[in-house]
Every structure is written in structure tokens, then in C-alpha cells.
Write an enzyme that holds these catalytic residues in place. Structure first.
Site, PDB file in Angstrom:
ATOM      1  N   SER A 243     -19.337   8.916 -31.944  1.00  0.00           N
ATOM      2  CA  SER A 243     -19.416   9.019 -33.414  1.00  0.00           C
ATOM      3  C   SER A 243     -19.724  10.454 -33.868  1.00  0.00           C
ATOM      4  O   SER A 243     -19.241  10.892 -34.922  1.00  0.00           O
ATOM      5  CB  SER A 243     -20.439   8.032 -33.979  1.00  0.00           C
ATOM      6  OG  SER A 243     -21.747   8.396 -33.639  1.00  0.00           O
TER       7      SER A 243
ATOM      8  N   ARG B 177     -21.347  17.504  -7.812  1.00  0.00           N
ATOM      9  CA  ARG B 177     -21.497  17.930  -9.203  1.00  0.00           C
ATOM     10  C   ARG B 177     -20.713  19.228  -9.439  1.00  0.00           C
ATOM     11  O   ARG B 177     -20.070  19.409 -10.463  1.00  0.00           O
ATOM     12  CB  ARG B 177     -22.996  18.143  -9.471  1.00  0.00           C
ATOM     13  CG  ARG B 177     -23.396  18.132 -10.920  1.00  0.00           C
ATOM     14  CD  ARG B 177     -24.911  18.165 -11.075  1.00  0.00           C
ATOM     15  NE  ARG B 177     -25.534  16.875 -10.870  1.00  0.00           N
ATOM     16  CZ  ARG B 177     -25.653  15.928 -11.811  1.00  0.00           C
ATOM     17  NH1 ARG B 177     -25.205  16.129 -13.024  1.00  0.00           N
ATOM     18  NH2 ARG B 177     -26.231  14.777 -11.551  1.00  0.00           N
TER      19      ARG B 177
ATOM     20  N   HIS C 286     -29.358  16.259 -29.969  1.00  0.00           N
ATOM     21  CA  HIS C 286     -30.357  15.426 -29.298  1.00  0.00           C
ATOM     22  C   HIS C 286     -31.107  14.603 -30.349  1.00  0.00           C
ATOM     23  O   HIS C 286     -31.531  15.148 -31.370  1.00  0.00           O
ATOM     24  CB  HIS C 286     -31.338  16.312 -28.528  1.00  0.00           C
ATOM     25  CG  HIS C 286     -32.361  15.515 -27.796  1.00  0.00           C
ATOM     26  ND1 HIS C 286     -32.085  14.852 -26.610  1.00  0.00           N
ATOM     27  CD2 HIS C 286     -33.643  15.232 -28.085  1.00  0.00           C
ATOM     28  CE1 HIS C 286     -33.162  14.210 -26.212  1.00  0.00           C
ATOM     29  NE2 HIS C 286     -34.137  14.421 -27.088  1.00  0.00           N
TER      30      HIS C 286
HETATM   31  C1  GRF Z   1     -26.445  10.347 -30.187  1.00  0.00           C
HETATM   32  O1  GRF Z   1     -27.608   9.739 -30.664  1.00  0.00           O
HETATM   33  C2  GRF Z   1     -26.760  11.698 -29.608  1.00  0.00           C
HETATM   34  O2  GRF Z   1     -27.767  12.368 -30.277  1.00  0.00           O
HETATM   35  C3  GRF Z   1     -27.217  11.328 -28.222  1.00  0.00           C
HETATM   36  O3  GRF Z   1     -26.391  10.262 -27.824  1.00  0.00           O
HETATM   37  C4  GRF Z   1     -25.901   9.598 -28.969  1.00  0.00           C
HETATM   38  C5  GRF Z   1     -24.406   9.666 -28.890  1.00  0.00           C
HETATM   39  O4  GRF Z   1     -23.765   8.937 -29.913  1.00  0.00           O
HETATM   40  N1  GRF Z   1     -27.162  12.486 -27.371  1.00  0.00           N
HETATM   41  P1  GRF Z   1     -22.220   9.144 -30.196  1.00  0.00           P
HETATM   42  O5  GRF Z   1     -21.495   8.964 -28.848  1.00  0.00           O
HETATM   43  O6  GRF Z   1     -22.021  10.517 -30.748  1.00  0.00           O
HETATM   44  O7  GRF Z   1     -21.853   8.055 -31.157  1.00  0.00           O
END
Ligand code: GRF
Length: 197
Positions: A15, A67, A111
């Protein structure tokens, strides 16, 4: 001024990537979303990218023995696509210091907490368990240390007495979608200003 080319790294729903792609439709936005890269084949965001004419690339980390091998493939693709900026958006792989060093100052992450508080996973649950009065989200530069790079933008939300991790996450996510496009544009304008002199 030439628009910078961004890659968005995702692992799932995507999203935040969609919010960035939506913002980039404006002609005065300084960034083009050139590609969306997922390390997981089932990431819903990949289908969205493909539907919206954005290159959708799967680089499945499970196909690499190490990795470093995964990161080398990722780096090759980014350079082949002439990417200027990387936006991590729900990308659930830790990147090594070696990879990060190659993109220093050009890679950002969102984050779901008010960093430096609540680094790592399950931030909404931890905020509720602590009875914290407020929560939020942070866009920051990616450095070798997890969730610790210089902060670009933050947004705050209140924690309500009847919040669940889901209701709190939804309130934070609305702010993520608002500040992530702003932060990416700020970084892009900063880089443009530095390279045009
Ligand atoms: C978001 O809350 C982002 O901050 C965290 O993971 C979630 C990802 O959501 N790192 P989306 O995939 O962007 O919907």
C-alpha cells in the site's frame, strides 16, 4: 529538471508503494516509479504494479544460496534499470552493510513507529503493551544499522483507549501514505539540487 528514477522494494501488500505510484502521477513530482521489486512471489503489490504499467520484478531470495547472492542480483537489476533512488516499503529482508554502502544517501525506508522508539517488528503491539500515549511513523535513510538512519520525516498519531493493534496500525498507515511520498520528493529534490551545481 529530469525526474529521478526510483525502485520500490516490497514483500507484501504494497500500500505504501501504491501511495508513491499515485503521487508520481503528478507532472511536478520529481520522481518516476520505474520499477517495483519483490523478494516474494505472492506479494500483492506486484500485480498492482503490472496493472499500472510499472515494471514488476520478482527476485526471490529463496533462489539464492546466500544473502550476498540475492543482493548481487538485486543490485545488478537496479543498475541495469538506471535507478537513482530506492524506497523500501514493507520490504522484509535485512540488507547487508555492503549493499547499503553502495546506495548510501539514495535509499529510504518507512517504519511504523516514532523512531528511535520501537525499532524492529510488531511495533503496534508493543506500543499498546506499554500504554504509550502516542505512536506514528518515520521515513528515514537506510544505513547498515537497522531502523537507525537519519530521519527525513515523521508523523504522530494518538493512541486511543480502545485501540487494538489493527485499529492503531490503520491510523498509522494513513499517515504513512501521506508522508512517504513527501519524503521521497524531499530526498529527490535534495539530490537534484546537489547534482545540478
Ligand atoms: C507498513 O506499515 C510499513 O511501515 C512497514 O510494513 C508495512 C507495509 O505495508 N514497514 P504495505 O506493504 O506498504 O501496505
Amino acid at each position: 529538471m529530469k525526474r529521478l528514477r526510483a525502485a520500490v522494494l516490497i514483500s507484501g501488500r504494497g500500500s505504501n508503494m501504491m501511495a508513491l505510484a499515485e503521487a508520481a502521477r503528478a507532472s511536478d513530482y520529481p520522481v518516476t516509479i520505474a520499477c517495483v521489486i519483490s523478494n516474494r512471489p505472492d506479494a500483492e503489490g506486484l500485480a498492482y504494479a503490472a496493472r499500472h504499467g510499472i515494471a514488476a520484478k520478482l527476485i526471490d531470495h529463496r533462489e539464492f544460496a546466500s544473502r550476498e547472492g540475492f543482493e548481487a542480483a538485486l543490485d545488478r537489476y537496479l543498475r541495469a534499470e538506471a535507478i537513482d533512488l530506492i524506497a523500501c516499503a514493507g520490504f522484509m529482508r535485512v540488507l547487508t552493510g555492503n549493499f547499503v554502502a553502495g546506495w548510501e544517501g539514495r535509499m529510504i525506508n518507512i517504519h511504523p513507529s516514532l523512531l528511535p522508539a520501537y525499532k524492529g517488528l510488531h511495533t503496534h503491539e508493543r506500543v499498546l503493551a506499554d500504554g504509550a500515549p502516542e505512536h506514528g511513523c518515520t521515513v528515514h535513510q537506510v544505513t547498515a544499522e537497522l531502523d537507525a538512519g537519519p530521519i527525513i520525516l515523521q508523523a504522530r498519531v494518538p493512541v486511543m483507549p480502545d485501540d487494538t493493534p489493527e485499529t492503531l496500525a490503520a491510523r498509522v498507515l494513513t499517515e504513512e501514505h501521506r508522508i512517504y511520498p513527501q519524503a521521497l520528493a524531499m530526498l529527490a529534490r535534495d539530490i537534484q539540487a546537489k547534482t545540478s551545481t
